[in-house]
Design a protein around this motif. Structure first.
Motif, PDB file in Angstrom:
ATOM      1  N   ILE A 107       0.777  -1.208  -0.002  1.00 39.18           N
ATOM      2  CA  ILE A 107       0.137  -0.076  -0.191  1.00 39.18           C
ATOM      3  C   ILE A 107       0.929   1.046  -0.055  1.00 39.18           C
ATOM      4  O   ILE A 107       1.665   1.472   0.831  1.00 39.18           O
ATOM      5  CB  ILE A 107      -0.932   0.200   1.081  1.00 39.18           C
ATOM      6  N   THR A 108       0.596   2.127  -0.845  1.00 37.97           N
ATOM      7  CA  THR A 108       1.436   3.418  -1.013  1.00 37.97           C
ATOM      8  C   THR A 108       0.341   4.443  -0.887  1.00 37.97           C
ATOM      9  O   THR A 108      -0.381   4.786  -1.736  1.00 37.97           O
ATOM     10  CB  THR A 108       2.312   3.559  -2.269  1.00 37.97           C
ATOM     11  N   ILE A 109       0.822   5.257   0.198  1.00 39.94           N
ATOM     12  CA  ILE A 109       0.132   6.370   0.595  1.00 39.94           C
ATOM     13  C   ILE A 109       0.749   7.667  -0.506  1.00 39.94           C
ATOM     14  O   ILE A 109       1.934   8.040  -0.284  1.00 39.94           O
ATOM     15  CB  ILE A 109       0.252   7.026   1.992  1.00 39.94           C
ATOM     16  N   LEU A 110       0.043   8.347  -1.387  1.00 43.77           N
ATOM     17  CA  LEU A 110       0.162   9.254  -2.278  1.00 43.77           C
ATOM     18  C   LEU A 110       0.149  10.536  -1.832  1.00 43.77           C
ATOM     19  O   LEU A 110       0.818  11.385  -2.081  1.00 43.77           O
ATOM     20  CB  LEU A 110      -0.587   8.885  -3.560  1.00 43.77           C
ATOM     21  N   ASN A 111      -0.811  10.728  -1.028  1.00 41.73           N
ATOM     22  CA  ASN A 111      -1.064  12.114  -0.396  1.00 41.73           C
ATOM     23  C   ASN A 111      -1.875  12.081   0.929  1.00 41.73           C
ATOM     24  O   ASN A 111      -2.590  11.316   1.251  1.00 41.73           O
ATOM     25  CB  ASN A 111      -2.057  12.908  -1.448  1.00 41.73           C
ATOM     26  N   ILE A 112      -1.395  13.056   1.864  1.00 46.35           N
ATOM     27  CA  ILE A 112      -2.007  13.128   3.100  1.00 46.35           C
ATOM     28  C   ILE A 112      -2.149  14.613   3.257  1.00 46.35           C
ATOM     29  O   ILE A 112      -1.515  15.595   2.854  1.00 46.35           O
ATOM     30  CB  ILE A 112      -0.895  12.980   4.188  1.00 46.35           C
ATOM     31  N   PRO A 113      -3.725  15.249   3.575  1.00 45.62           N
ATOM     32  CA  PRO A 113      -4.020  16.332   3.435  1.00 45.62           C
ATOM     33  C   PRO A 113      -3.363  17.224   4.262  1.00 45.62           C
ATOM     34  O   PRO A 113      -3.070  16.678   5.649  1.00 45.62           O
ATOM     35  CB  PRO A 113      -5.556  16.448   3.615  1.00 45.62           C
ATOM     36  N   LYS A 114      -3.500  18.527   4.010  1.00 48.04           N
ATOM     37  CA  LYS A 114      -2.712  19.422   5.018  1.00 48.04           C
ATOM     38  C   LYS A 114      -3.779  19.793   6.034  1.00 48.04           C
ATOM     39  O   LYS A 114      -5.069  19.569   5.771  1.00 48.04           O
ATOM     40  CB  LYS A 114      -2.345  20.989   4.282  1.00 48.04           C
ATOM     41  N   GLU A 115      -3.437  20.125   7.131  1.00 44.95           N
ATOM     42  CA  GLU A 115      -4.563  20.615   8.205  1.00 44.95           C
ATOM     43  C   GLU A 115      -5.219  21.760   7.844  1.00 44.95           C
ATOM     44  O   GLU A 115      -4.792  22.515   7.033  1.00 44.95           O
ATOM     45  CB  GLU A 115      -3.767  20.958   9.719  1.00 44.95           C
ATOM     46  N   GLU A 116      -6.411  21.641   8.302  1.00 42.68           N
ATOM     47  CA  GLU A 116      -7.542  22.984   8.075  1.00 42.68           C
ATOM     48  C   GLU A 116      -7.620  23.513   9.599  1.00 42.68           C
ATOM     49  O   GLU A 116      -8.140  22.724  10.295  1.00 42.68           O
ATOM     50  CB  GLU A 116      -8.941  22.399   7.601  1.00 42.68           C
ATOM     51  N   ILE A 117      -7.117  24.857   9.534  1.00 43.50           N
ATOM     52  CA  ILE A 117      -7.406  25.808  10.622  1.00 43.50           C
ATOM     53  C   ILE A 117      -8.443  26.640  10.780  1.00 43.50           C
ATOM     54  O   ILE A 117      -8.529  27.338   9.754  1.00 43.50           O
ATOM     55  CB  ILE A 117      -6.004  26.401  11.007  1.00 43.50           C
ATOM     56  N   ASN A 118      -9.249  26.492  11.821  1.00 46.21           N
ATOM     57  CA  ASN A 118     -10.510  27.190  11.713  1.00 46.21           C
ATOM     58  C   ASN A 118     -10.659  28.116  13.188  1.00 46.21           C
ATOM     59  O   ASN A 118     -10.594  27.518  14.072  1.00 46.21           O
ATOM     60  CB  ASN A 118     -11.678  26.616  11.585  1.00 46.21           C
ATOM     61  N   ILE A 119     -10.538  29.380  13.046  1.00 48.35           N
ATOM     62  CA  ILE A 119     -10.606  30.335  13.994  1.00 48.35           C
ATOM     63  C   ILE A 119     -11.797  31.038  14.168  1.00 48.35           C
ATOM     64  O   ILE A 119     -12.280  31.590  13.338  1.00 48.35           O
ATOM     65  CB  ILE A 119      -9.505  31.275  14.191  1.00 48.35           C
TER      66      ILE A 119
END
Length: 206
Positions: A107-119
């Motif tokens: 299994i190859t992970i191709l992409n991990i999403p960036k964090e979403e910051i909500n203030i």
């Protein structure tokens, strides 16, 4: 007669061996399909929104002054501002992209999403002082809102909120790692093999 018996026995042995071989290939193919479907189901189970929440408070004073007649006359405005804010750091794991190599059981992970910051700040004004010649305007509120969000972002960076969110992300991804290890498959990311949870912390480019 003996020769016919030998030929008959040989033919039976060949038939049995061919049957066993076909059964083995069938079981092997079924096993691959089962493993692949199981892994895909686990990835679907992991695919969710991982959210870490924090609460921040701050008190600040806003001042502004308009001066006239060579600074001899001034009109001031000021306010005491109390801010209570909820901040969330989220990872939408539905955006994880991966590739399944059945042949090499990888299994190859191709992409991990960036964090979403909500203030989300709740801004309250107290002790407001202003004049008709220098009243609070939309520009003042925009400046205050921008300043508040910038200060909250700095506070969040200094807190453990992002680190906690990353730990939760690693905890979710480790479920895939556990499954691949159990089934004799490999998990890879950025060209490196992930063998244990610590590898997720060091090798995943978060």
């Amino acid at each position: 007669m003996l020769r016919k018996i030998i030929y008959l026995v040989a033919a039976v042995l060949v038939a049995v061996l061919l049957f066993r071989y076909c059964e083995f290939k069938k079981e092997d193919a079924s096993s691959i399909d089962y493993n692949t479907n199981l892994i895909q189901q686990q990835i679907v189970n992991v695919a969710k929104l991982v959210v870490t929440e924090g609460h921040f408070s701050q008190v600040l004073t806003y001042k502004d002054q308009d001066k006239y007649l060579m600074n001899m006359i001034s009109f001031d405005k000021k306010a005491l501002i109390v801010v209570n804010a909820n901040v969330t750091v989220a990872y939408d794991l539905r955006q994880v992209k991966y590739d399944i190599d059945e042949k090499n059981k990888t299994i190859t992970i191709l992409n991990i999403p960036k964090e979403e910051i909500n203030i989300s700040p709740d801004i309250q004004f107290y002790d407001v002082t202003q004049s008709k010649l220098n009243p609070f305007t939309g520009d003042d509120y925009n400046k205050i809102n921008k300043s508040v969000r910038a200060n909250l972002a700095k506070k969040m960076e200094k807190s453990a909120l992002k680190a906690n969110a990353q730990n939760r992300l690693i905890s979710e991804l480790s479920k895939i790692l556990i499954l691949t290890n159990t089934m004799g498959w490999k998990l890879q990311y950025n060209g490196k093999t992930i063998e244990r949870e610590n590898d997720l912390k060091t090798n995943l480019a978060l």
